[in-house]
Design an enzyme around this catalytic site. Structure first.
Site, PDB file in Angstrom:
ATOM      1  N   HIS A 156       1.028  -1.251  -0.178  1.00  0.00           N
ATOM      2  CA  HIS A 156      -0.053  -0.153   0.007  1.00  0.00           C
ATOM      3  C   HIS A 156       0.875   1.294   0.251  1.00  0.00           C
ATOM      4  O   HIS A 156       0.396   2.468  -0.293  1.00  0.00           O
ATOM      5  CB  HIS A 156      -1.014   0.134   1.254  1.00  0.00           C
ATOM      6  CG  HIS A 156      -0.576   0.144   2.441  1.00  0.00           C
ATOM      7  ND1 HIS A 156      -0.159  -0.773   3.538  1.00  0.00           N
ATOM      8  CD2 HIS A 156      -0.430   1.396   3.201  1.00  0.00           C
ATOM      9  CE1 HIS A 156       0.329  -0.327   4.568  1.00  0.00           C
ATOM     10  NE2 HIS A 156       0.140   1.289   4.240  1.00  0.00           N
ATOM     11  N   ASP A 172       1.299  -7.521   2.374  1.00  0.00           N
ATOM     12  CA  ASP A 172       1.340  -6.374   1.962  1.00  0.00           C
ATOM     13  C   ASP A 172       2.790  -5.806   1.902  1.00  0.00           C
ATOM     14  O   ASP A 172       3.391  -5.077   2.522  1.00  0.00           O
ATOM     15  CB  ASP A 172       0.585  -5.429   3.164  1.00  0.00           C
ATOM     16  CG  ASP A 172       0.228  -4.017   3.007  1.00  0.00           C
ATOM     17  OD1 ASP A 172       0.865  -3.658   1.923  1.00  0.00           O
ATOM     18  OD2 ASP A 172      -0.416  -3.527   3.623  1.00  0.00           O
ATOM     19  N   SER A 179       4.001   1.952   8.327  1.00  0.00           N
ATOM     20  CA  SER A 179       3.990   1.091   7.345  1.00  0.00           C
ATOM     21  C   SER A 179       5.184   0.819   6.510  1.00  0.00           C
ATOM     22  O   SER A 179       5.833   1.900   6.161  1.00  0.00           O
ATOM     23  CB  SER A 179       2.808   1.791   6.396  1.00  0.00           C
ATOM     24  OG  SER A 179       1.619   1.563   6.672  1.00  0.00           O
TER      25      SER A 179
HETATM   26  N1  ARG Z   1      -4.315   0.268   7.746  1.00  0.00           N
HETATM   27  C1  ARG Z   1      -3.123   0.449   6.909  1.00  0.00           C
HETATM   28  C2  ARG Z   1      -2.463   1.688   7.224  1.00  0.00           C
HETATM   29  O1  ARG Z   1      -2.920   2.498   7.671  1.00  0.00           O
HETATM   30  C3  ARG Z   1      -3.095  -0.251   5.755  1.00  0.00           C
HETATM   31  C4  ARG Z   1      -3.778   0.774   4.574  1.00  0.00           C
HETATM   32  C5  ARG Z   1      -3.859   0.184   3.127  1.00  0.00           C
HETATM   33  N2  ARG Z   1      -4.880  -0.989   3.093  1.00  0.00           N
HETATM   34  C6  ARG Z   1      -5.930  -0.694   2.661  1.00  0.00           C
HETATM   35  N3  ARG Z   1      -6.709  -2.162   2.678  1.00  0.00           N
HETATM   36  N4  ARG Z   1      -6.564   0.143   2.528  1.00  0.00           N
HETATM   37  O2  ARG Z   1      -1.730   2.238   6.147  1.00  0.00           O
HETATM   38  N1  GLU Z   2      -0.898   1.177   7.851  1.00  0.00           N
HETATM   39  C1  GLU Z   2      -0.255   2.257   8.514  1.00  0.00           C
HETATM   40  C2  GLU Z   2       0.570   3.140   7.720  1.00  0.00           C
HETATM   41  O1  GLU Z   2       0.323   3.569   6.539  1.00  0.00           O
HETATM   42  C3  GLU Z   2       0.340   1.655   9.704  1.00  0.00           C
HETATM   43  C4  GLU Z   2      -0.506   1.134  10.538  1.00  0.00           C
HETATM   44  C5  GLU Z   2      -0.665   1.946  11.653  1.00  0.00           C
HETATM   45  O2  GLU Z   2      -1.260   3.066  11.377  1.00  0.00           O
HETATM   46  O3  GLU Z   2      -0.402   1.512  12.622  1.00  0.00           O
HETATM   47  O4  GLU Z   2       1.557   3.581   8.216  1.00  0.00           O
END
Ligand code: ARG
Ligand code: GLU
Length: 725
Positions: free
Chosen positions: A93, A229, A659
């Site tokens: 991502h 990911d 991330s």
């Molecule tokens: N939650 C993760 C972050 O904050 C992954 C985001 C990307 N994945 C998604 N399914 N939108 O970045």
């Molecule tokens: N998916 C998150 C990011 O883009 C990391 C996950 C979190 O927020 O802990 O950095």
């Protein structure tokens, strides 16, 4: 009650609290994200938690610390160097935007993945940067020298900004590298980071969405999780191995500072740490501000985004082209939307506002006493008055951002503003025509990913929500256009999207092709531009000044409040809130048992992902080749008990920005790549609860399995250093 009865009760309470923060194995969770340059102060605790190497290997100033292998990837992710030739591992991502710019319906990286088979096939990603942190130094004394603690922040800001600019210059000159100074502990400390930013970054490997985004938004922010990911890039440098502008002749960056990958596995209870760039946390704010998050910002954003996402999803499922256009944008909007829902839940379950209030009671007691600085006693009262006077403005602004500015057509009004200022330039007709044409061409990137019919539906939906929630404070042009259309949202939208030139690149180009200075009247009359301009004025006159004043006041009070909290509890070691600078957080690998009765293991496997396959759902499609590999148990050296380990959770205190961060074992070897947190614990940006907070990483063995067996890019493994012990 006698002393005798009181004591055991107190003891039981302590014990209860103790068992709460310990799990059955006696593992204690570790809150905190520490500055690498101060990590020596955590050495004892890290060793007790399981670290097996000297902390000097995590950070030092000789250029041999792990800080040299952990980079800021782009503007808000982390990456790690995993080979001597600049190979970089980050999240799928995090590479999504870059992959999207290189992808098309014919070369659909989301459906098929991308795997360079040699250096020549690696794809340049214009605009993408990677920043190394070479060294950090505490420069608080130099920045704050001669600056009065009690001065308000508006006047301090100017003085401090000047000093920072001068100091950064000084550091850059003496190190021949870049230097950035940032505030820590709400302006009570300042640190300089000596950095190197590389500007030629190329895409090397990108799994298809069926691996890299498997589970999609359904599984986002959730444990158990089955997402591979990750993606691979490479850092390129000039002939001198230093940062250089992107050029075909650049060479892979050579370094001996890269992480070894441990493919020997781990078990529950093992030490783990995450090294990366967390963006924003607010662990020390007052109950008043937390209340705004909990009751205003989060709920309004959730409400508006639920509606917007419904519309986008509908259009994206009907049309593959719209899917490709909106997939990255959708992921961004949905990401916050879901996180905030987890956050509201976690804050509620933990009663965090009440906990803050209780803390504030004891703070006030201390502040009123003689050991506290004089100003401490008024801080909470002032914060409270400030906060309660701003609620209404905050709500209005949140609706403006999440409804009106969430309509792409209105947002694009900003582009007309830019064109108008060009048209006001005192230049020849030819020069003007040229400038305008160039500006119009520059909008191609936006329109490549824009679908007007989708946006029109968003307009109808979000404008309706705005009109209901802000009936008494409508900006005048909005009111007027609505009345002109006999209060029919749909008719209004139809007209607007028909008449505005902002709905397509072609319309703008057509305008630009023959634009003359006095054609600015055409732009000024554009109905979508009129909405944008009206909103801008409305906000500038009615909302922004109040919010600005509030923010400056609160920053001042929060700086003194932070200072006081540290003075009140001088024995506690405080960590600074996240600010997108390099940090280390550590804890143990541990499953999740949020509200019971379900207990989730610390690890998932490929077989769990295969079991979730659903070819009718965009989020749960498994690539045919991966299914085949699974069916024939063709796992190569990545097989562990007839399956491949996929993802795992640990109790590391991470945040957005982490991330792509390396998840390291007790020897500083990479065992996974961090990519998310569990839903139950997303409130850790405000409050860390060891029972609910988990970071999620993709297992390095899954990453390598996918590269080698699914991607057929085994050549990349030759440059990596794989270890088992
Ligand atoms: N939650 C993760 C972050 O904050 C992954 C985001 C990307 N994945 C998604 N399914 N939108 O970045
Ligand atoms: N998916 C998150 C990011 O883009 C990391 C996950 C979190 O927020 O802990 O950095």
């Amino acid at each position: 009650m006698s002393q005798k009865r009181k004591l055991p009760l107190l003891l039981t309470k302590c014990l209860m609290i103790f068992t709460l923060i310990c799990n059955q194995e006696g593992v204690i969770a570790k809150e905190g994200m520490w500055i690498p340059a101060t990590i020596k102060s955590r050495e004892k605790d890290m060793k007790e938690t399981g670290l097996q190497i000297p902390v000097e290997l995590l950070y030092n100033e000789n250029g041999t610390g792990i800080n040299n292998s952990v980079v800021l990837f782009g503007k808000g992710c982390t990456g790690e160097i995993i080979s001597g030739s600049g190979l970089l591992l980050t999240n799928h991502h995090c590479g999504y935007g870059s992959a999207q710019r290189l992808s098309s319906e014919k070369k659909d990286f989301f459906a098929n993945g991308f795997w360079a088979q040699n250096l020549q096939e690696e794809l340049p990603c214009p605009g993408l940067t990677v920043t190394f942190i070479r060294k950090m130094e505490n420069v608080t004394n130099r920045v704050l020298e001669g600056i009065n603690e009690m001065d308000n922040d508006a006047s301090r800001d100017t003085l401090i900004a000047k000093k920072i600019t001068a100091l950064e210059k000084e550091y850059a000159a003496s190190t021949h590298l870049d230097a950035q100074i940032k505030p820590y502990f709400t302006g009570n400390q300042y640190w300089v980071a000596i950095t190197e930013t590389f500007k030629d970054i190329r895409l090397v490997g990108f799994p298809p969405n069926g691996v890299g985004a498997f589970g999609g938004d359904d599984e986002n922010w959730m444990w158990p999780r089955h997402t591979g990911d990750f993606s691979l890039f490479r850092v390129y440098a000039g002939a001198d191995n230093k940062p250089a502008e992107a050029a075909a002749a650049n060479k892979p960056y050579q370094t001996n500072q890269f992480l070894s990958l441990n493919i020997g596995g781990y078990k529950e209870g093992d030490f783990s740490m995450v090294y990366g760039f967390p963006g924003t946390t607010m662990e020390y704010i007052s109950s008043f501000e937390l209340n705004q998050v909990y009751n205003i910002n989060d709920p309004i954003s959730i409400q508006a985004r639920t509606k917007k996402l419904d519309v986008w999803t509908r259009h994206m499922t009907q049309n593959r082209e719209t899917f490709i256009k909106y997939t990255a944008k959708r992921a961004g909007v949905a990401n916050g939307w879901k996180k905030w829902q987890g956050e509201v839940l976690g804050l509620k379950v933990n009663n965090v506002i009440k906990k803050k209030q209780d803390f504030e009671t004891s703070f006030q007691k201390w502040a009123d006493g003689s050991s506290a600085p004089q100003y401490a006693s008024f801080l909470l009262r002032k914060m409270n008055t400030n906060a309660s006077s701003i609620d209404d403005f905050m709500k209005r602004d949140q609706y403006v951002k999440e409804c009106l500015l969430a309509i792409e057509l209105i947002q694009q009004g900003a582009e007309i503003d830019k064109l108008l200022s060009l048209m006001r330039l005192n230049i020849s007709a030819d020069a003007l025509s040229d400038t305008i044409k160039k500006a119009a061409d520059g909008l191609a990137g936006f329109y490549k990913n824009y679908d007007a019919p989708t946006d029109k539906d968003v307009f109808i939906t979000l404008m309706s929500l705005y009109f209901i929630t802000n009936a008494n404070t409508l900006p005048p042009k909005f009111q007027a256009q609505y009345l002109d259309h006999k209060q029919d949202m749909k008719a209004w939208a139809e007209d607007l999207f028909k008449n505005s030139i902002l709905t397509s690149a072609d319309k703008i180009k057509e305008f630009a092709a023959k634009a003359k200075a006095n054609d600015s009247s055409i732009l000024l009359a554009d109905p979508a531009y009129q909405l944008f301009a009206d909103l801008k004025t409305y906000r500038a006159e009615n909302i922004t000044p109040r919010l600005k004043e509030y923010t400056t006041n609160m920053r001042y009070l929060n700086r003194l409040y932070m200072h006081s909290q540290m003075a009140m509890d001088s024995k506690r070691s405080f960590y600074p809130d996240a600010n997108l600078t390099q940090r280390i957080t550590y804890g143990n690998i541990k499953g999740l048992d949020p509200d019971g009765p379900a207990k989730y293991s610390f690890q998932t496997k490929l077989g769990d992902a295969i079991a979730l396959e659903d070819s009718t759902s965009e989020n749960f499609k498994v690539p045919a080749k991966l299914k085949h590999l699974y069916k024939t148990k063709d796992f190569g050296r990545w097989a562990v008990n007839g399956d491949v380990p996929l993802a795992f959770v640990a109790m590391n205190h991470t945040s957005g920005g982490n991330s792509g961060s390396p998840t390291l074992n007790s020897k500083g070897q990479l065992i996974g790549t961090n990519f998310d947190r569990a839903y139950e614990g997303t409130m850790s940006d405000y409050y860390f609860d060891p029972n609910r907070c988990r970071n999620i990483s993709v297992d390095i063995r899954y990453t390598l399995f996918i590269i080698e067996k699914l991607g057929g890019a085994g050549w990349l493994l030759n440059e990596m250093k794989l270890v088992r012990k």
